[in-house]
Design an enzyme around this catalytic site. Structure first.
Site, mmCIF file in Angstrom:
data_model
loop_
_atom_site.group_PDB
_atom_site.id
_atom_site.type_symbol
_atom_site.label_atom_id
_atom_site.label_comp_id
_atom_site.label_asym_id
_atom_site.label_seq_id
_atom_site.Cartn_x
_atom_site.Cartn_y
_atom_site.Cartn_z
ATOM 1 N N HIS A 1 0.817 -1.226 0.000
ATOM 2 C CA HIS A 1 0.000 0.000 0.000
ATOM 3 C C HIS A 1 0.851 1.276 0.000
ATOM 4 C CE1 HIS A 1 -3.654 -2.224 0.394
ATOM 5 N NE2 HIS A 1 -3.371 -2.692 1.596
ATOM 6 N N ASP B 1 -2.904 -10.489 -2.656
ATOM 7 C CA ASP B 1 -3.510 -10.013 -1.412
ATOM 8 C C ASP B 1 -4.980 -9.649 -1.640
ATOM 9 O OD1 ASP B 1 -2.257 -8.685 1.383
ATOM 10 O OD2 ASP B 1 -4.096 -7.718 0.706
ATOM 11 N N HIS C 1 -6.552 -7.080 -0.517
ATOM 12 C CA HIS C 1 -6.655 -5.642 -0.763
ATOM 13 C C HIS C 1 -5.772 -5.239 -1.941
ATOM 14 C CE1 HIS C 1 -7.548 -6.153 3.595
ATOM 15 N NE2 HIS C 1 -8.527 -5.330 3.296
ATOM 16 N N ASP D 1 -4.963 -12.804 3.202
ATOM 17 C CA ASP D 1 -6.198 -12.302 3.805
ATOM 18 C C ASP D 1 -7.407 -12.574 2.919
ATOM 19 O OD1 ASP D 1 -5.011 -10.550 2.046
ATOM 20 O OD2 ASP D 1 -5.237 -8.767 3.284
#
Length: 343
Positions: free
Chosen positions: A160, A196, A198, A285
């Site tokens: 991120h 991932d 996200h 995740d």
């Protein structure tokens, strides 16, 4: 497969985050890395090596120099301002506000260099950030040196973090640093495959106008899921990067069949790009029990992911990203790696 790991990650502990209208203990905590390390050991994946120390020149190839220089100054500046607890941003320059003027107070600087309230600092945070960066570069050197694969057990994660901002538990973009390092070492093309839950918004931002690094992201639909403001399917790169950024947004509730269809398409496009090396941003995740995610993959699915990546038959660096169902994170992350090795 060799794993690179640093115990200095544990200094980034006891911090809080701003999420869903509350300041709560951070979901990104030391036990994540420790569960994974324990599983690496119990599965006898291979030796666990300490990282070598690196200067920050490689970080400054993908991040703004002033941003990288800011990170080690945060905690001393916070303490000099008479603060305790977690250093957490709460004010951000947004549309209509001056975002081009670098402010002077610690509160303003935390907002200036972040996009959310999830990248917070305690006394040991910088040492953990630096060790995570060292882990990534050390593992990359193993692959460059002839290892078919290596695992960078990075904590904190990185995908991120953009060229000049932190957020989502991420400070230095370890996968981006590794990809750039491979380019600097002579790789003509590098692919980053981000699995991932996200979207890896920082990785996309860093390479969006480049054609020598392909970025493929499998993630939750940004219309309904964090980080919200990047990750749509029509974001395909710009200029020299046109066509080299590929996003696969998927709805809440996505299970293996839908997710795997995206993986198959991404792997086909990766193969067509023909990179010299693959960097996998390894987030788990996507797991059905993850506390902050909404996909439905099961533990048995993660070795399948590893086996599919192995079929690419390319040198591969795995860089740890997210995954917050701590009791299962080791099983799932290492499941990808043992699947890759076809155990």
């Amino acid at each position: 497969m060799k794993t690179v790991f640093s115990p200095l990650h544990a200094g980034h502990a006891g911090n809080v985050e701003l999420i869903a209208g509350a300041i709560v203990p951070a979901f990104e905590k030391p036990s994540r890395a420790e569960f994974i390390k324990a599983r690496v050991e119990s599965e006898k994946l291979g030796p666990i090596l300490p990282p070598e120390s690196h200067d920050l020149a490689a970080a400054k190839k993908v991040h703004a120099s002033d941003y990288i220089d800011f990170l080690p100054s945060v905690w001393p500046f916070w303490e000099e301002s008479g603060r305790t607890g977690s250093a957490i941003p709460f004010t951000w320059p947004t549309r209509g506000l001056r975002g081009d003027v670098r402010p002077r107070t610690i509160d303003a600087l935390l907002g200036f260099y972040s996009f959310d309230g999830g990248a917070t600092f305690v006394k040991g945070t910088w040492d953990a950030i630096k060790s995570s960066y060292d882990v990534a570069l050390t593992a990359a050197a193993l692959v460059k040196g002839g290892e078919p694969s290596a695992f960078a057990l990075c904590r904190p994660p990185g995908h991120h973090a953009g060229a000049a901002f932190m957020g989502g538990y991420c400070f230095i973009n370890n996968a981006a640093v590794a990809a750039q390092w491979f380019c600097d070492q002579g790789a003509r093309r590098v692919s980053i495959l981000d699995v991932d839950y996200h979207h890896g918004n920082g990785t996309q931002e860093i390479f969006y106008r480049r054609g020598d690094v392909q970025v493929l992201n499998l993630h939750a639909d940004p219309m309904t899921e964090y980080p919200f403001f990047l990750g749509h399917a029509d974001e395909r790169g710009e200029g020299g990067g046109e066509g080299f950024n590929l996003n696969y947004p998927m709805p809440f509730g996505t299970g293996w069949d839908k997710w795997n269809a995206s993986l198959e398409d991404a792997c086909a496009r990766l193969s067509a790009y023909a990179p010299d090396v693959v960097v996998v941003s390894l987030g788990v995740d996507t797991f059905e029990k993850d506390p902050i995610s909404q996909f439905k993959l099961k533990s048995a699915d993660y070795p399948r992911i590893g086996r599919r990546i192995a079929r690419l038959a390319l040198p591969t660096l795995f860089v740890m990203e997210g995954g917050y169902a701590v009791e299962e994170i080791g099983v799932n992350a290492v499941g990808v790696l043992t699947g890759f090795e076809d155990r």
